[in-house]
Design a protein around this motif. Structure first.
Motif, short mmCIF file in Angstrom:
data_model
loop_
_atom_site.label_atom_id
_atom_site.label_comp_id
_atom_site.label_asym_id
_atom_site.label_seq_id
_atom_site.Cartn_x
_atom_site.Cartn_y
_atom_site.Cartn_z
N SER A 180 -2.58 -34.60 -36.88
CA SER A 180 -3.45 -34.28 -38.00
C SER A 180 -2.62 -33.54 -39.04
CB SER A 180 -4.63 -33.42 -37.54
OG SER A 180 -5.40 -32.97 -38.64
N GLU A 227 -6.98 -33.65 -44.87
CA GLU A 227 -7.32 -33.94 -43.48
C GLU A 227 -7.23 -32.62 -42.74
OE1 GLU A 227 -6.47 -37.45 -40.40
OE2 GLU A 227 -4.74 -36.11 -40.62
N THR A 248 -8.35 -33.76 -36.71
CA THR A 248 -8.63 -35.09 -36.15
C THR A 248 -9.22 -34.88 -34.76
OG1 THR A 248 -6.80 -36.06 -37.38
CG2 THR A 248 -7.64 -37.30 -35.50
N TYR A 307 -12.00 -41.55 -32.75
CA TYR A 307 -11.78 -40.23 -33.34
C TYR A 307 -12.36 -40.20 -34.75
CZ TYR A 307 -8.03 -42.37 -36.11
OH TYR A 307 -7.32 -43.16 -36.99
N SER A 337 -11.46 -38.47 -38.56
CA SER A 337 -10.56 -37.72 -39.42
C SER A 337 -11.42 -36.87 -40.34
CB SER A 337 -9.67 -38.67 -40.23
OG SER A 337 -8.98 -37.97 -41.25
#
Length: 522
Positions: free
Chosen positions: A297, A304, A307, A323, A325
């Motif tokens: 991440s 971002e 994650t 997952y 983000s």
């Protein structure tokens, strides 16, 4: 009422549990004292090594009062004061660190494998405490503070403005694009809903992670605070356990905080007797006694932030993990905004992972319906139960042939009694209301689907059942009341649950760790 200006926060809270906290306490502010700190003597658990653990349940009231008790006043009411902070973000970003170190645990479970790394004394800070927020300290203030009223803290908080800039990092190798597919429209009606599950005798089995847990994750892998605990069968006789935002030895309750921040970590367990807890045999390590971040991440707010895993499953020798983000956490408790939902895969039993460049569902205008996904293989398909970003979305359903999991054009979405390609945004909700931290499993012994999630409206983690993925789903049964377990969330089902014994993990914001729960099901 005392006013105080605190130093800037390192970053905003990272956990998804704030809304559950507020529902449970009925307070519109962050409480600056953890449940564990406020607990009466003898109420906290002690593991077999004599270490004091953490308890997610509401502490027993010393003087019970008839009727609904009022929540205690917080130590402090924090008022954020945002200011702009321009942050350059190099693109391309650095390559993920795939360094892996084999673990070596001592035969004595109470011996620390890395005392040079994990045996640190508690050094008090200048205010005379150990760094936990919410302590009154010795500010020298008077007036309304002497009356026991909360103090007001003005907290300067940077609002990151990310600026992409060129970097010398090599661009990742492009992955071959999957072929474009357009599956047909196929009918898929519902069947009658089964009875509401009969949930009985819900109990806390054990503390799974953190200081004082039987797994001693703080000493073995520097996992002192973490959440989620998403479980899937990674191989015959083995399960993988994925955790969310994770913090090391400098973590202090309540909540997510600390410098040793990993967006996610992964463990494995072969423990088949869950009645006394679940032993974590190993965790994926990036260095000695340090669990690795398995999905990289950028850790930049408004770009971002983190994650986070949302589900996992295995097909043959390949592991898959969905997952999200997370672009940023909202100022509205219980809400967050994603860049996309995606799928990563591993061909070495979870040691290293690759984010697929094409298996992504972008959150265009914030309207993506499958940003937070729970993926379950069954028969020739993988079924995807998805919600939008945040905690206020409904549950949609999709499916894809097992051979095409990484091809978004192969997915069909359940729309008004049909499997339909392309139209993600039109997916028909399969259950009423909103859902958060969704977990779904297929019980092959009963030929029944089970779904657990946090229902904010109900103030509980609930359970539903159905005989087909599209339902109709049963009415909700209450698994965990947020009154009994304030600031709790999650409810991730263990795949080795039986028709009579349902095991699931519970996350708790104040103690910011994961617990194994059990419920009898009838």
């Amino acid at each position: 009422m005392t006013f105080r200006v605190r130093p800037p926060l390192d970053r905003p809270p990272l956990c998804l549990a704030v809304a559950a906290t507020l529902v449970a306490t009925a307070l519109p502010v962050a409480v600056g004292m953890s449940t564990a700190q406020a607990a009466p003597t003898g109420w906290l658990p002690v593991n077999s090594c004599g270490e004091t653990g953490l308890n997610p349940a509401r502490p027993p009231a010393p003087d019970p009062v008839p009727g609904l008790p009022l929540p205690p006043l917080p130590d402090a009411i924090q008022i954020p004061l945002p200011y702009p902070e321009f942050v350059p973000v190099p693109e391309p970003g650095p390559a993920p660190d795939l360094t892996r170190v084999e673990q070596q645990l001592p035969d004595d479970p109470c011996a620390n494998p890395c005392p040079d790394l994990t045996d640190r004394s508690e050094e008090p800070d200048e205010a005379g405490d150990t760094g936990s927020s919410g302590s009154h300290g010795s500010s020298g203030s008077s007036g309304s503070a002497d009356l026991g009223l909360p103090r007001i803290e003005i907290v300067p908080q940077p609002e990151t403005i990310p600026i992409p800039v060129p970097s010398d990092n090599p661009a990742p190798e492009p992955q071959p694009a999957p072929p474009f597919l357009l599956p047909p429209i196929e009918p898929a009606g519902t069947v009658a809903a089964p009875p509401t599950p009969d949930v009985r005798d819900v109990r806390l089995v054990s503390q799974l992670t953190g200081p004082g847990s039987e797994n001693r994750t703080d000493k073995r892998w520097q996992v002192s605070g973490t959440d989620l605990g998403i479980i899937w069968e990674s191989a015959p006789g083995e399960v993988a356990v994925a955790f969310g935002d994770t913090f090391g030895l400098d973590w202090r309750p309540p909540g997510a905080n600390g410098e040793d921040w990993r967006s996610n970590v992964l463990g494995h367990s072969t423990d088949t007797d869950l009645s006394d807890g679940m032993t974590i045999d190993s965790m994926v390590q990036g260095s000695r006694c340090h669990a690795a971040e398995i999905l990289d991440s950028r850790h930049v707010r408004n770009y971002e932030t983190t994650t986070i895993p949302t589900s996992g499953f295995a097909i043959g020798d390949r592991q898959y993990m969905s997952y999200m983000s997370v672009r940023r956490w909202s100022v509205v408790p219980g809400m967050w905004y994603t860049n996309h939902g995606g799928i990563a895969y591993s061909d070495d039993n979870g040691q290293t992972w690759t984010k697929d460049q094409h298996a992504k569902w972008h959150n265009i205008f914030g309207l993506g319906r499958f940003q937070v996904a729970a993926m379950v293989p069954q028969g020739d398909h993988v079924y995807v139960f998805g919600t939008p970003n945040g905690r206020m979305g409904s549950v949609g359903l999709a499916r894809v042939p097992t051979a095409d999991v990484l091809n978004p054009s192969a997915y069909q979405y359940w729309v008004a009694g049909h499997w339909v390609p392309v139209v993600e945004h039109l997916a028909t909700p399969v259950v009423d209301g909103t859902a958060s931290e969704l977990s779904v499993r297929y019980d092959a012994e009963r030929d029944v689907w089970q779904m657990a999630y946090l229902d904010l409206g109900a103030g509980a983690i609930v359970l539903r059942e159905a005989t087909t993925p599209q339902g109709a789903w049963s009415e909700r049964a209450r698994l965990v009341e947020t009154y009994d377990y304030p600031s709790s969330y999650g409810g991730f089902l263990h795949p080795w649950s039986t028709p009579d014994d349902l095991y699931f993990t519970l996350s708790h914001w104040d103690t910011y760790n994961v617990y194994l729960m059990h419920a009898e099901i009838g």
